[in-house]
Design a protein around this motif. Structure first.
Motif, PDB file in Angstrom:
ATOM      1  N   ILE A 117       0.492  -1.348   0.252  1.00 21.36           N
ATOM      2  CA  ILE A 117      -0.196  -0.093   0.238  1.00 21.36           C
ATOM      3  C   ILE A 117       1.077   0.660   0.137  1.00 21.36           C
ATOM      4  CG2 ILE A 117      -1.695   1.736   0.983  1.00 21.36           C
ATOM      5  CD1 ILE A 117      -3.048  -1.599   2.517  1.00 21.36           C
ATOM      6  N   GLN A 118       1.631   1.570   0.640  1.00 22.34           N
ATOM      7  CA  GLN A 118       2.972   2.226   0.805  1.00 22.34           C
ATOM      8  C   GLN A 118       3.172   2.463  -0.702  1.00 22.34           C
ATOM      9  OE1 GLN A 118       5.530   1.609   4.084  1.00 22.34           O
ATOM     10  NE2 GLN A 118       4.073   1.929   5.129  1.00 22.34           N
ATOM     11  N   MET A 119       3.542   1.444  -1.279  1.00 24.71           N
ATOM     12  CA  MET A 119       4.552   1.602  -2.455  1.00 24.71           C
ATOM     13  C   MET A 119       3.375   2.082  -3.286  1.00 24.71           C
ATOM     14  SD  MET A 119       7.224  -1.160  -2.551  1.00 24.71           S
ATOM     15  CE  MET A 119       7.692  -0.507  -4.256  1.00 24.71           C
ATOM     16  N   GLY A 120       2.322   2.530  -3.241  1.00 22.75           N
ATOM     17  CA  GLY A 120       1.217   2.482  -4.567  1.00 22.75           C
ATOM     18  C   GLY A 120       0.325   1.629  -5.283  1.00 22.75           C
ATOM     19  N   PHE A 121       0.961   0.184  -4.304  1.00 22.31           N
ATOM     20  CA  PHE A 121      -0.180  -0.828  -4.925  1.00 22.31           C
ATOM     21  C   PHE A 121      -1.256  -1.657  -4.211  1.00 22.31           C
ATOM     22  CE2 PHE A 121       4.179  -0.854  -6.760  1.00 22.31           C
ATOM     23  CZ  PHE A 121       4.179  -1.250  -7.674  1.00 22.31           C
ATOM     24  N   ASP A 122      -1.875  -1.690  -4.611  1.00 22.99           N
ATOM     25  CA  ASP A 122      -3.431  -2.435  -4.357  1.00 22.99           C
ATOM     26  C   ASP A 122      -3.024  -4.052  -4.039  1.00 22.99           C
ATOM     27  OD1 ASP A 122      -6.009  -4.008  -4.484  1.00 22.99           O
ATOM     28  OD2 ASP A 122      -6.686  -2.742  -5.625  1.00 22.99           O
ATOM     29  N   PRO A 123      -2.887  -4.063  -2.732  1.00 25.61           N
ATOM     30  CA  PRO A 123      -2.663  -5.699  -2.162  1.00 25.61           C
ATOM     31  C   PRO A 123      -2.904  -6.644  -3.334  1.00 25.61           C
ATOM     32  CG  PRO A 123      -3.693  -4.106  -0.737  1.00 25.61           C
ATOM     33  CD  PRO A 123      -3.484  -3.729  -1.874  1.00 25.61           C
ATOM     34  N   PRO A 128      -0.152  -1.265  -9.525  1.00 28.83           N
ATOM     35  CA  PRO A 128      -0.646  -0.276  -8.901  1.00 28.83           C
ATOM     36  C   PRO A 128      -2.377   0.828  -9.262  1.00 28.83           C
ATOM     37  CG  PRO A 128       0.639  -0.022 -11.372  1.00 28.83           C
ATOM     38  CD  PRO A 128       0.226  -1.096 -11.096  1.00 28.83           C
ATOM     39  N   ARG A 129      -2.368   1.095  -8.045  1.00 24.44           N
ATOM     40  CA  ARG A 129      -3.736   1.184  -7.238  1.00 24.44           C
ATOM     41  C   ARG A 129      -4.338   2.372  -8.513  1.00 24.44           C
ATOM     42  NH1 ARG A 129      -4.108   3.014  -1.028  1.00 24.44           N
ATOM     43  NH2 ARG A 129      -6.378   1.727  -1.697  1.00 24.44           N
ATOM     44  N   THR A 130      -5.507   2.129  -8.492  1.00 25.46           N
ATOM     45  CA  THR A 130      -6.378   2.594  -9.907  1.00 25.46           C
ATOM     46  C   THR A 130      -7.742   3.066  -9.211  1.00 25.46           C
ATOM     47  OG1 THR A 130      -8.086   0.633 -10.297  1.00 25.46           O
ATOM     48  CG2 THR A 130      -5.735   0.547 -11.649  1.00 25.46           C
ATOM     49  N   ASP A 131      -8.136   3.298  -7.897  1.00 23.92           N
ATOM     50  CA  ASP A 131      -9.387   3.942  -7.290  1.00 23.92           C
ATOM     51  C   ASP A 131      -8.575   5.570  -7.531  1.00 23.92           C
ATOM     52  OD1 ASP A 131      -7.676   2.889  -5.720  1.00 23.92           O
ATOM     53  OD2 ASP A 131      -8.509   3.542  -4.022  1.00 23.92           O
ATOM     54  N   LEU A 282      10.603   9.251  -8.431  1.00 21.98           N
ATOM     55  CA  LEU A 282       8.721   9.845  -8.562  1.00 21.98           C
ATOM     56  C   LEU A 282       8.583   9.295  -6.866  1.00 21.98           C
ATOM     57  CD1 LEU A 282       6.350  11.455  -9.389  1.00 21.98           C
ATOM     58  CD2 LEU A 282       6.426   8.977 -10.498  1.00 21.98           C
ATOM     59  N   PRO A 283       7.740   9.298  -5.578  1.00 22.77           N
ATOM     60  CA  PRO A 283       7.535   8.743  -5.103  1.00 22.77           C
ATOM     61  C   PRO A 283       5.777   8.031  -5.253  1.00 22.77           C
ATOM     62  CG  PRO A 283       6.446  11.085  -4.427  1.00 22.77           C
ATOM     63  CD  PRO A 283       7.238  10.833  -5.793  1.00 22.77           C
ATOM     64  N   PRO A 284       6.431   7.168  -4.624  1.00 20.26           N
ATOM     65  CA  PRO A 284       5.390   6.295  -4.921  1.00 20.26           C
ATOM     66  C   PRO A 284       3.528   6.491  -4.062  1.00 20.26           C
ATOM     67  CG  PRO A 284       6.673   4.700  -3.204  1.00 20.26           C
ATOM     68  CD  PRO A 284       6.733   6.247  -3.706  1.00 20.26           C
ATOM     69  N   LEU A 285       2.927   5.940  -4.153  1.00 21.95           N
ATOM     70  CA  LEU A 285       1.113   6.685  -4.570  1.00 21.95           C
ATOM     71  C   LEU A 285       0.521   7.318  -3.328  1.00 21.95           C
ATOM     72  CD1 LEU A 285      -1.251   4.741  -7.368  1.00 21.95           C
ATOM     73  CD2 LEU A 285      -0.100   7.440  -7.324  1.00 21.95           C
ATOM     74  N   THR A 286       0.791   6.931  -2.704  1.00 31.02           N
ATOM     75  CA  THR A 286       0.808   6.565  -0.921  1.00 31.02           C
ATOM     76  C   THR A 286       1.934   7.362  -0.233  1.00 31.02           C
ATOM     77  OG1 THR A 286       1.121   4.443  -0.624  1.00 31.02           O
ATOM     78  CG2 THR A 286      -1.674   4.945  -0.792  1.00 31.02           C
ATOM     79  N   ASP A 287       3.447   7.128  -0.253  1.00 27.67           N
ATOM     80  CA  ASP A 287       4.476   7.776   0.304  1.00 27.67           C
ATOM     81  C   ASP A 287       4.455   9.273   0.418  1.00 27.67           C
ATOM     82  OD1 ASP A 287       6.318   5.032  -0.131  1.00 27.67           O
ATOM     83  OD2 ASP A 287       5.574   5.732   0.646  1.00 27.67           O
TER      84      ASP A 287
END
Length: 325
Positions: A117-123, A128-131, A282-287
DNA sequence: AAGAATCCCAACCGCAAGTTG
DNA sequence: GCAACTTGCGGTTGGGATTCT
């Protein structure tokens, strides 16, 4: 299919096992085998239900259980199999000798899931998270950054970094939009593994921003293995982004990244601190410092209270969109 | 130093598949 | 074929340990 009534019986002990109970259970099973779990407690002189005994044995007392921290190899194995099998802990455990399904499940829930999650991936999908809401931290940070930029004079270097940051954030947002659209457009019967277009191929995104994505399994590969039995040792090599195992903790990664407009952005001597954002980082989505927001704010639960959202036109002006169409 | 917050994991719960008579 | 029973599994939780403020 009636449920086993054994645990409903009154007077049976629950809760943590004592060393004495462990000893009794071990001795009995080593002598007689477990046989019928339902009958075992009485035969072994334990005031427990059979279910509790089975759990204690399989998760803790079994002699072949491997204890201690998970190794990096084990971690990678879990990730690989989870990306294909999902939460089939017992199936995953079969590929990790000495580890129990319970242990793997716990490890997943407390470590690996958060890491993804921290890396922006959907577990769940390992993509990569799409929402939209997962990108909220980025959107908010972007809006804040823009505000900051407009209020404060910048030197050339900082201005260049600003442009980079804004472009990078926009790219991430656009990428999410495209992925969402693609997911909807592709087969409705798609399994838990989403398919996304190869953004690099269609020329919308270029490395290094997409470097983490390019190492993911291709949609065709994932489709090809879905529905197949996974045989031990024959699992295709699903590449977790290499940064996964090198990535410091969220906080560590964020030490140099803070887009929030606050006084601390200004250095002691009044000059602005350099925003360390290179093309390659570039930071991951949730970082972001406001981490967990993406996770906590699912589409169904986030009310956005106290957060001012930028409007879409602010984020994607015509000039920006025309660059990518 | 102490209280609060968070993490972690052993154990429980309930469901469903498998087995037995 | 059916119902009762057993076993296995995955989700969840309680509370001790650890970290933070």
């Amino acid at each position: 299919m009636g449920r086993s009534p054994c645990c409903d019986e009154n007077g049976l002990k629950k809760g943590p096992w004592t060393p004495e109970e462990d000893q009794k259970l071990m001795e009995y099973i080593q002598k007689h085998g477990h046989g019928s779990w339902r009958a075992l407690p009485k035969l072994a002189g334990l005031n427990r239900c059979g279910k509790s005994c089975r759990l204690r044995w399989t998760n803790y007392l079994r002699p072949d259980i491997k204890r201690g921290k998970f190794t990096q190899e084990e971690e990678q194995t879990i990730l690989r199999f989870h990306s294909v099998l999902g939460n089939k802990w017992s199936a995953i455990a079969k590929h990790l000798p000495g580890r129990t399904d319970n242990e793997i499940k716990n490890f997943w829930n407390t470590h690996l899931k958060k890491k993804l999650i921290q890396m922006g991936f959907d577990p769940m999908t390992h993509r990569p998270r799409t929402d939209f809401f997962s990108a909220l931290p980025q959107l908010i940070a972007l809006a804040n950054l823009r505000q900051l930029v407009e209020q404060r004079p910048w030197d050339d270097h900082a201005a260049r970094l600003k442009v980079e940051a804004v472009q990078a954030a926009k790219l991430q947002c656009l990428q999410n939009l495209i992925q969402s659209a693609a997911s909807i457009a592709t087969s409705p019967s798609s399994s838990s593994i989403n398919t996304i277009p190869d953004l690099e191929q269609i020329g919308l995104l270029s490395p290094p921003q997409m470097s983490s994505l390019s190492s993911l399994p291709s949609p065709s590969f994932l489709e090809s293995i879905s529905g197949q039995d996974i045989v031990a040792g024959q699992l295709p090599d699903i590449q977790i982004p290499s940064s996964f195992f090198e990535q410091p903790t969220c906080n560590d990664a964020n030490q140099n990244l803070d887009f929030t407009p606050k006084s601390s952005v200004e250095g002691e001597n009044g000059t602005p601190k350099t925003l360390l954002l290179s093309e390659n980082s570039l930071p991951p989505l949730t970082d972001f410092p406001i981490s967990n927001l993406g996770d906590a704010c699912s589409a169904s639960s986030c009310d956005g209270s106290g957060i001012q959202f930028p409007s879409w036109p602010e984020l994607f002006d015509e000039q920006f969109l025309s660059e990518f169409v």
